[in-house]
Every structure is written in structure tokens, then in C-alpha cells.
Enzyme design. Structure first.
Site, PDB file in Angstrom:
ATOM      1  N   GLN A   1       0.827  -1.220   0.000  1.00 59.82           N
ATOM      2  CA  GLN A   1       0.000   0.000   0.000  1.00 59.82           C
ATOM      3  C   GLN A   1       0.859   1.267   0.000  1.00 59.82           C
ATOM      4  O   GLN A   1       0.320   2.374  -0.021  1.00 59.82           O
ATOM      5  CB  GLN A   1      -0.939   0.015   1.217  1.00 59.82           C
ATOM      6  CG  GLN A   1      -2.021  -1.049   1.174  1.00 59.82           C
ATOM      7  CD  GLN A   1      -3.103  -0.782   0.116  1.00 59.82           C
ATOM      8  OE1 GLN A   1      -3.181   0.298  -0.473  1.00 59.82           O
ATOM      9  NE2 GLN A   1      -3.929  -1.778  -0.142  1.00 59.82           N
TER      10      GLN A   1
ATOM     11  N   SER B   1       2.812  -5.419  -5.051  1.00 54.78           N
ATOM     12  CA  SER B   1       1.825  -5.962  -5.986  1.00 54.78           C
ATOM     13  C   SER B   1       1.515  -4.918  -7.054  1.00 54.78           C
ATOM     14  O   SER B   1       1.294  -3.747  -6.731  1.00 54.78           O
ATOM     15  CB  SER B   1       0.554  -6.297  -5.196  1.00 54.78           C
ATOM     16  OG  SER B   1      -0.374  -6.919  -6.029  1.00 54.78           O
TER      17      SER B   1
ATOM     18  N   HIS C   1      -1.138  -4.647  -9.074  1.00 57.52           N
ATOM     19  CA  HIS C   1      -2.509  -4.179  -9.329  1.00 57.52           C
ATOM     20  C   HIS C   1      -2.939  -3.043  -8.396  1.00 57.52           C
ATOM     21  O   HIS C   1      -4.012  -2.486  -8.545  1.00 57.52           O
ATOM     22  CB  HIS C   1      -3.506  -5.352  -9.306  1.00 57.52           C
ATOM     23  CG  HIS C   1      -3.827  -5.917  -7.958  1.00 57.52           C
ATOM     24  ND1 HIS C   1      -4.849  -5.445  -7.178  1.00 57.52           N
ATOM     25  CD2 HIS C   1      -3.268  -6.926  -7.254  1.00 57.52           C
ATOM     26  CE1 HIS C   1      -4.925  -6.151  -6.060  1.00 57.52           C
ATOM     27  NE2 HIS C   1      -3.966  -7.055  -6.073  1.00 57.52           N
TER      28      HIS C   1
ATOM     29  N   THR D   1       8.327 -20.600 -16.161  1.00 57.03           N
ATOM     30  CA  THR D   1       8.463 -19.594 -17.222  1.00 57.03           C
ATOM     31  C   THR D   1       8.111 -18.214 -16.687  1.00 57.03           C
ATOM     32  O   THR D   1       7.006 -18.026 -16.171  1.00 57.03           O
ATOM     33  CB  THR D   1       7.517 -19.949 -18.394  1.00 57.03           C
ATOM     34  OG1 THR D   1       7.792 -21.288 -18.788  1.00 57.03           O
ATOM     35  CG2 THR D   1       7.684 -18.989 -19.550  1.00 57.03           C
TER      36      THR D   1
ATOM     37  N   CYS E   1     -10.111  -7.892   1.387  1.00 58.36           N
ATOM     38  CA  CYS E   1      -9.700  -9.260   1.709  1.00 58.36           C
ATOM     39  C   CYS E   1     -10.286  -9.776   3.012  1.00 58.36           C
ATOM     40  O   CYS E   1     -10.063 -10.912   3.378  1.00 58.36           O
ATOM     41  CB  CYS E   1      -8.179  -9.347   1.781  1.00 58.36           C
ATOM     42  SG  CYS E   1      -7.384  -8.593   0.402  1.00 58.36           S
TER      43      CYS E   1
HETATM   44  N1  PMP Z   1      -0.747  -6.732   1.464  1.00 58.18           N
HETATM   45  C1  PMP Z   1      -1.437  -5.585   1.483  1.00 58.18           C
HETATM   46  C2  PMP Z   1      -0.995  -4.483   2.414  1.00 58.18           C
HETATM   47  C3  PMP Z   1      -2.553  -5.410   0.649  1.00 58.18           C
HETATM   48  O1  PMP Z   1      -3.239  -4.277   0.677  1.00 58.18           O
HETATM   49  C4  PMP Z   1      -2.926  -6.472  -0.218  1.00 58.18           C
HETATM   50  C5  PMP Z   1      -4.121  -6.349  -1.141  1.00 58.18           C
HETATM   51  N2  PMP Z   1      -5.325  -6.136  -0.476  1.00 58.18           N
HETATM   52  C6  PMP Z   1      -2.161  -7.647  -0.191  1.00 58.18           C
HETATM   53  C7  PMP Z   1      -1.076  -7.734   0.651  1.00 58.18           C
HETATM   54  C8  PMP Z   1      -2.482  -8.790  -1.115  1.00 58.18           C
HETATM   55  O2  PMP Z   1      -2.066  -8.446  -2.398  1.00 58.18           O
HETATM   56  P1  PMP Z   1      -2.381  -9.330  -3.698  1.00 58.18           P
HETATM   57  O3  PMP Z   1      -3.827  -9.064  -4.008  1.00 58.18           O
HETATM   58  O4  PMP Z   1      -1.478  -8.786  -4.741  1.00 58.18           O
HETATM   59  O5  PMP Z   1      -2.099 -10.737  -3.375  1.00 58.18           O
END
Ligand code: PMP
Length: 375
Positions: A179, A197, A199, A235, A322
């Protein structure tokens, strides 16, 4: 549509998608293949890795590609635990981590590791004395995120690192920086291992990375063929990697300007919510970044509020995407108030957010608030 859930995920940017498409079309060879198409792909892989390592100011060999931050966190925590178990089985984590860290800790506990939690002060900062006292001879790992995903609290990693080094120089310091990247400056010199990450920074879903200082040894969690990296065989996902390199470059551009703009949007929302709605509590503290705004809504279930807003095509989150439906562990760690932690919503902002969207959001907020009769 008004999208205010940028901390859950971001829309992939046009330039990034363009890189993905171009690489997919023009670099069909497997970077592990020996023929000229393979070599061409391998050269592009090396150049993308060089670009990422320059942007993050680390060595190319210190970058491991993963499918995202969840995999990076697994690789880091389990990898350290398995590599260091003969020296010790004690691991310290903050109370403001992403659920993926706690899930990994549950697993590590089940195979004999001891997990301890570092206290924080009322503003969410790690309690430095508690950290100092809890690091023992057998503490193999400390994990503290750079920016918390629910309330946006930024931790002083450099200072935390100094404490760890002083008490036990053998203890490895991991930080989940998912974040933080693209929202605030990140310095990989402050940590031994870090998770990212793509995304979350307008990159594609399904790609992330782990930074690992070259002196740190991790036990691999996956086994297979491929010469790119012993921790991540198979790969390499070349189009995703090239796209991520571009996303990182764009994310690190104009950081201050983007932050100033987002701060203004944040202040506008906070001003209106605190002046109009007596039951709304702002959960952010002076250490929160402006991109993540977290509020509690009194007696209403956050899911009900979020679904009512979604009917108007306004998209926000409960505590994190999540851990929907659960208490916000971060708000609980901050305020020790179960009702407050049970009624949190997260509004996450971007430099792409417009003032008009915020005005519309505030109008819909009022409609939904009145309809649900919050008190
Ligand atoms: N760590 C943090 C601080 C996150 O905000 C997130 C995504 N909610 C993740 C890990 C998990 O990331 P990913 O969706 O790329 O597995």
C-alpha cells in the site's frame, strides 16, 4: 460510476496495458529457451528487471517476481522461518498487518513457530519500547508494513530497523510495502525483504515482486525448472513483468503532486462528514496517508451501507476487500472498541479521482445515510 476503492485494486492504465499487449504479441519466446526467440525474450526480461531495480534502487538479482503481494508475503515469512528455524522460532508482527500476514502466521504457528504481536500507540505507530523488549535471541523475523491497508498508517521503517539491528542484528526485517508504493516514498535500504503488488499501482493483476537483500537466504516454497530465479521457477510472466516495470515507473512519477491533490480531496470529505454526521467517526490518525480514509458508522452494518451505495454505482470497501464481513483488526488495534471496528468503511482515493466525483459521493452518502436511518 464512482470508484473509490483504489486500495483494493486499481484500473490498469492504458500505457501499461499497451506494454502488456505489445510484449505478448512481439516476444513469443520462452525466456528460458536457448534459441534466438528465447534469447530475445530473455533480453527484454533483463531490461525490465534492470528498469525495476533502478527505480527501486536495488540490485537486479534482489528482485523475485511473484503473482502478487500474497505470494510475496508467503515467500518472505515462510522462507525466512524455514531458513532460520535452527537459530530460533520466534516471529514478531505488528497489529496493523494485512490479513494475508496473519494467515501465514497461523500456518507458521501450526508448525511450531511462536508469533508475538507488537503493541502500537493510539495513533497507530509501533510502540518502540515494546518492540525493543520483545526482540529476543531467538527472534528470527520482524514484519511491519510500510502503510497499513485499512487506516493508511505509515510506519517509520528506518527507525524500526535501527531498533532491530541494535537489539538483535541477526533478526530479519520484512515489510509489506503493497500500500506504500506509488502513494509515498519507499526506501528498500530500510528493510531486508519487502512485498509489492502491481494491481495496486495501475498495473495488471497477477504480478508482484519480492525484494530480497542479497545477503538474506530464503528456503524456496516452489520447485521446478527454469533458470531465472531459484525461488520462483518456471516460465517468467514476461508481458506482466514488462507491464509492471512500466506501472512502477509511472507510479513513482509526480508522487508529491499526486499526494497534494489527494490530500485536498480527503480534507473535503472529512470536513463534510464530521460537520454533518454526528455518528460518523474518523478512524485515521496523524500518521495516515491521505489516500485511505476510514470511518465508522455507528450502529449500521458496513455491508448494508456499501451495498446501498453500490446500488447507486458508488464503490467503496468495508475494512479491506480481503476481510469483508469481519471486525477491522486495525481499527480494533487503534481504538480497542468492537462496535467501532465492526462498522468501518474504507474510502480510497486516487489522483484519478475528480472533485466532481467527491461531490457526487457526498450527495449519495447523504441519501443512503438518511435512508438507513443511522443513529
Ligand atoms: N498486502 C497488502 C498491504 C494489501 O493491501 C494487499 C491487497 N489487499 C495484499 C497484501 C495482497 O495483495 P495481492 O492481491 O497482490 O495478493
Amino acid at each position: 460510476m464512482i470508484y473509490l476503492d483504489y486500495s483494493a485494486t486499481t484500473p490498469v492504465s492504458f500505457e501499461v496495458l499497451d506494454s502488456y499487449n505489445k510484449t505478448s504479441r512481439e516476444f513469443i519466446g520462452n525466456p528460458n529457451s536457448l534459441h534466438s526467440l528465447g534469447r530475445k525474450s530473455n533480453e527484454l526480461l533483463k531490461s525490465a528487471t534492470k528498469q525495476i531495480s533502478d527505480l527501486l534502487k536495488v540490485m537486479e538479482s534482489e528482485i523475485i517476481y511473484t503473482s502478487g503481494a500474497t505470494e510475496s508475503n508467503n515467500m518472505a515469512l515462510i522462507g525466512v522461518a524455514l531458513a532460520k528455524h535452527k537459530r530460533g522460532k520466534h516471529i514478531l508482527v505488528s497489529k496493523l498487518e494485512h490479513p494475508s500476514i496473519y494467515k501465514i502466521c497461523d500456518y507458521l504457528r501450526s508448525i511450531g513457530f511462536t508469533i508475538d504481536y507488537i503493541e502500537n500507540d493510539g495513533d497507530g505507530l509501533i510502540d518502540f519500547d515494546d518492540l525493543k523488549n520483545k526482540i529476543k535471541d531467538d527472534t528470527i523475523l520482524v514484519s511491519v508494513n510500510a502503510v497499513n491497508s485499512e487506516v493508511g498508517i505509515r510506519q517509520p521503517l528506518k527507525f524500526i530497523r535501527q531498533i532491530i539491528r541494535k537489539v538483535n542484528p541477526e533478526t530479519i526485517f520484512h515489510s509489506d510495502m503493497t500500500q506504500a508504493l506509488g502513494k509515498t516514498t519507499v526506501c528498500l535500504n530500510d528493510v531486508d525483504i519487502a512485498s509489492f503488488s502491481a494491481h495496486k499501482i495501475y498495473g495488471p493483476k497477477g504480478i508482484g515482486l519480492l525484494y530480497k537483500n542479497s545477503k538474506i537466504k530464503l528456503v524456496p516454497l516452489e520447485y521446478g525448472s527454469g533458470k531465472s530465479n531459484e525461488l520462483k521457477p518456471g516460465t517468467p510472466a514476461l508481458p506482466l513483468i514488462v507491464a509492471m516495470a512500466k506501472a512502477i515507473r509511472i507510479a513513482l512519477t509526480d508522487l508529491d503532486k499526486k499526494e497534494r491533490f489527494i490530500t485536498r480531496l480527503n480534507e473535503k470529505i472529512v470536513k463534510e462528514l464530521t460537520s454533518k454526521y454526528p455518528n460518523v467517526k474518523i478512524n485515521n490518525t496523524k500518521y495516515s496517508i491521505p489516500h485511505i480514509l476510514n470511518i465508522s458508522l455507528g450502529n449500521i452494518k458496513p455491508e448494508t451501507f456499501i451495498n446501498a451505495l453500490a446500488e447507486k454505482e458508488v464503490y467503496i470497501s468495508t475494512n479491506t476487500a480481503c476481510s469483508s464481513g469481519e471486525l477491522s483488526s486495525s481499527v480494533l488495534a487503534l481504538y480497542n472498541d468492537k462496535q467501532r471496528a465492526a462498522s468501518t468503511i474504507r474510502i480510497s482515493l486516487s489522483h484519478l479521482t475528480t472533485t466532481d466525483e467527491i461531490n457526487q459521493f457526498l450527495n449519495y452518502f447523504q441519501v443512503v445515510y438518511n435512508k438507513l436511518n443511522i443513529n
